[in-house]
Design a protein around this motif. Structure first.
Motif, PDB file in Angstrom:
ATOM      1  N   THR A  30      42.588  35.558  31.955  1.00 55.47           N
ATOM      2  CA  THR A  30      41.702  36.718  32.411  1.00 55.47           C
ATOM      3  C   THR A  30      40.226  36.320  32.315  1.00 55.47           C
ATOM      4  O   THR A  30      39.836  35.688  31.116  1.00 55.47           O
ATOM      5  N   HIS A  31      39.661  36.569  33.174  1.00 53.66           N
ATOM      6  CA  HIS A  31      37.983  36.417  33.327  1.00 53.66           C
ATOM      7  C   HIS A  31      37.166  37.668  32.763  1.00 53.66           C
ATOM      8  O   HIS A  31      37.434  38.562  33.633  1.00 53.66           O
ATOM      9  N   ALA A  36      35.564  45.287  33.929  1.00 54.69           N
ATOM     10  CA  ALA A  36      35.163  44.094  34.742  1.00 54.69           C
ATOM     11  C   ALA A  36      36.093  43.010  34.782  1.00 54.69           C
ATOM     12  O   ALA A  36      35.871  41.890  35.436  1.00 54.69           O
ATOM     13  N   ALA A  37      37.208  43.026  33.761  1.00 54.10           N
ATOM     14  CA  ALA A  37      37.953  41.975  33.775  1.00 54.10           C
ATOM     15  C   ALA A  37      38.670  41.357  35.113  1.00 54.10           C
ATOM     16  O   ALA A  37      39.075  42.440  35.878  1.00 54.10           O
ATOM     17  N   VAL A  38      38.850  40.295  35.471  1.00 55.33           N
ATOM     18  CA  VAL A  38      39.670  39.760  36.612  1.00 55.33           C
ATOM     19  C   VAL A  38      40.893  39.023  35.825  1.00 55.33           C
ATOM     20  O   VAL A  38      40.771  38.092  35.295  1.00 55.33           O
ATOM     21  N   SER A  76      41.247  26.736  29.968  1.00 55.87           N
ATOM     22  CA  SER A  76      42.395  27.163  29.094  1.00 55.87           C
ATOM     23  C   SER A  76      42.789  28.639  29.400  1.00 55.87           C
ATOM     24  O   SER A  76      42.100  29.333  29.870  1.00 55.87           O
ATOM     25  N   PRO A  77      44.402  28.875  29.076  1.00 60.58           N
ATOM     26  CA  PRO A  77      44.773  30.052  29.303  1.00 60.58           C
ATOM     27  C   PRO A  77      44.214  30.965  28.173  1.00 60.58           C
ATOM     28  O   PRO A  77      43.873  30.675  27.348  1.00 60.58           O
ATOM     29  N   THR A  78      44.239  32.277  28.914  1.00 58.47           N
ATOM     30  CA  THR A  78      43.812  33.261  27.732  1.00 58.47           C
ATOM     31  C   THR A  78      44.963  33.405  26.851  1.00 58.47           C
ATOM     32  O   THR A  78      44.831  33.655  25.530  1.00 58.47           O
ATOM     33  N   THR A  79      46.129  33.550  27.085  1.00 56.74           N
ATOM     34  CA  THR A  79      47.445  33.358  26.361  1.00 56.74           C
ATOM     35  C   THR A  79      48.322  32.536  27.084  1.00 56.74           C
ATOM     36  O   THR A  79      48.301  32.175  28.359  1.00 56.74           O
ATOM     37  N   ARG A 234      50.677  35.476  44.557  1.00 51.68           N
ATOM     38  CA  ARG A 234      50.101  36.569  45.081  1.00 51.68           C
ATOM     39  C   ARG A 234      49.779  37.524  43.834  1.00 51.68           C
ATOM     40  O   ARG A 234      50.401  37.772  42.860  1.00 51.68           O
ATOM     41  N   ASP A 235      48.423  37.804  43.905  1.00 49.59           N
ATOM     42  CA  ASP A 235      47.777  38.792  42.895  1.00 49.59           C
ATOM     43  C   ASP A 235      47.980  38.267  41.354  1.00 49.59           C
ATOM     44  O   ASP A 235      48.251  39.062  40.512  1.00 49.59           O
ATOM     45  N   GLY A 236      47.965  36.998  41.455  1.00 47.91           N
ATOM     46  CA  GLY A 236      48.149  36.242  40.108  1.00 47.91           C
ATOM     47  C   GLY A 236      49.570  36.009  39.542  1.00 47.91           C
ATOM     48  O   GLY A 236      49.829  35.853  38.409  1.00 47.91           O
ATOM     49  N   THR A 237      50.479  36.484  40.138  1.00 49.39           N
ATOM     50  CA  THR A 237      52.048  36.441  39.863  1.00 49.39           C
ATOM     51  C   THR A 237      52.777  35.532  40.818  1.00 49.39           C
ATOM     52  O   THR A 237      52.343  35.289  41.903  1.00 49.39           O
TER      53      THR A 237
END
Length: 257
Positions: A30-31, A36-38, A76-79, A234-237
């Protein structure tokens, strides 16, 4: 390089022949925060074995480049966890992470990232020299890598003295030089004509068949035909398709999962 043709019908060439080299475990990225999180990646898990080439496809903004950056230790991953040959990248200090990236990971960047002040041979040899390889040995290996991509005679040229396609092949040689166990390629044929692009994919396929693990981000179904497996984002999945590559357009259109 001599032109070649892709495996007919997208038939797997390598398959899961070896141990896991890359392992993404329930990765979220997550950015930003709040409204505003992406959310670039959402719970992605992916294992790539030695001797296996995985193609990653999906529309713009689906998370392909984020996945590649995480796999290469550039982010690095957020989780979640990213492991390369059993090493959890987020647990490594900066020195050890840099060492793993120099020795074990070859990254073909979409924007090339060549150093303009270095010749082609110096660009290719740089990761080896940073890792302690003697200059003479590093240059010998760099020359062999340049010959492998058809640029043996251009080792003393600077990037601004080469065409875009030649620069792309220098970047590929840099990613493949030495004993790279994981090769990550972000649209590696983007600046190349069709024949040279096919030859580059043949080179990547050959390196994977020799025991590396490979991840190829591409928009081209015919390039994905070189892979053992095609993963769709698609859409992060993630959608892991075992269907023939004729189904690619259906999956990318968003009409099915």
């Amino acid at each position: 390089m001599s032109p070649t043709t892709a495996p007919p019908g997208g038939t797997p060439v390598g398959g899961r022949a070896g141990d896991p080299v890359l392992d993404l475990r329930d990765v979220y990225r997550t950015h930003g925060s709040g409204e505003a999180a992406v959310r670039a990646l959402r719970g992605v898990s992916l294992t790539v074995h030695a001797g296996e080439l995985v193609a990653v496809m999906g529309p713009s903004g689906s998370g392909k480049s984020t996945l590649l950056a995480l796999a290469g230790g550039l982010d690095s991953p957020t989780t979640g966890e990213v492991r390369v040959e059993g090493h959890a990248l987020h647990l490594l200090d900066r020195r050890r992470l840099a060492q793993v990236r120099r020795r074990r990971i070859g990254y073909i960047f979409q924007n090339l990232n060549l150093l303009g002040s270095l010749t082609a041979a110096e660009n290719v040899a740089l990761p080896l020299e940073l890792d302690g390889t003697g200059v003479r040995q590093a240059r010998r290996l760099a020359g062999a890598a340049l010959a492998e991509v058809g640029l043996a005679e251009l080792g003393d040229r600077f990037p601004d003295q080469m065409s875009g396609g030649q620069q792309q092949r220098v970047a590929i040689a840099r990613a493949l030089v030495g004993d790279r166990r994981l090769v990550l390629a972000d649209e590696p044929t983007g600046a190349l004509d069709s024949q040279t692009g096919e030859a580059v994919l043949h080179l990547l396929r050959r390196r994977v068949d020799a025991g590396a693990a490979g991840v190829l981000v591409t928009h081209e179904a015919r390039h994905a035909g070189w892979a053992d497996r095609v993963v769709f984002l698609r859409d992060g999945t993630m959608v892991d398709s075992t269907a023939p590559l004729a189904g690619v357009e259906h999956l990318l259109s968003g009409s099915g999962r």
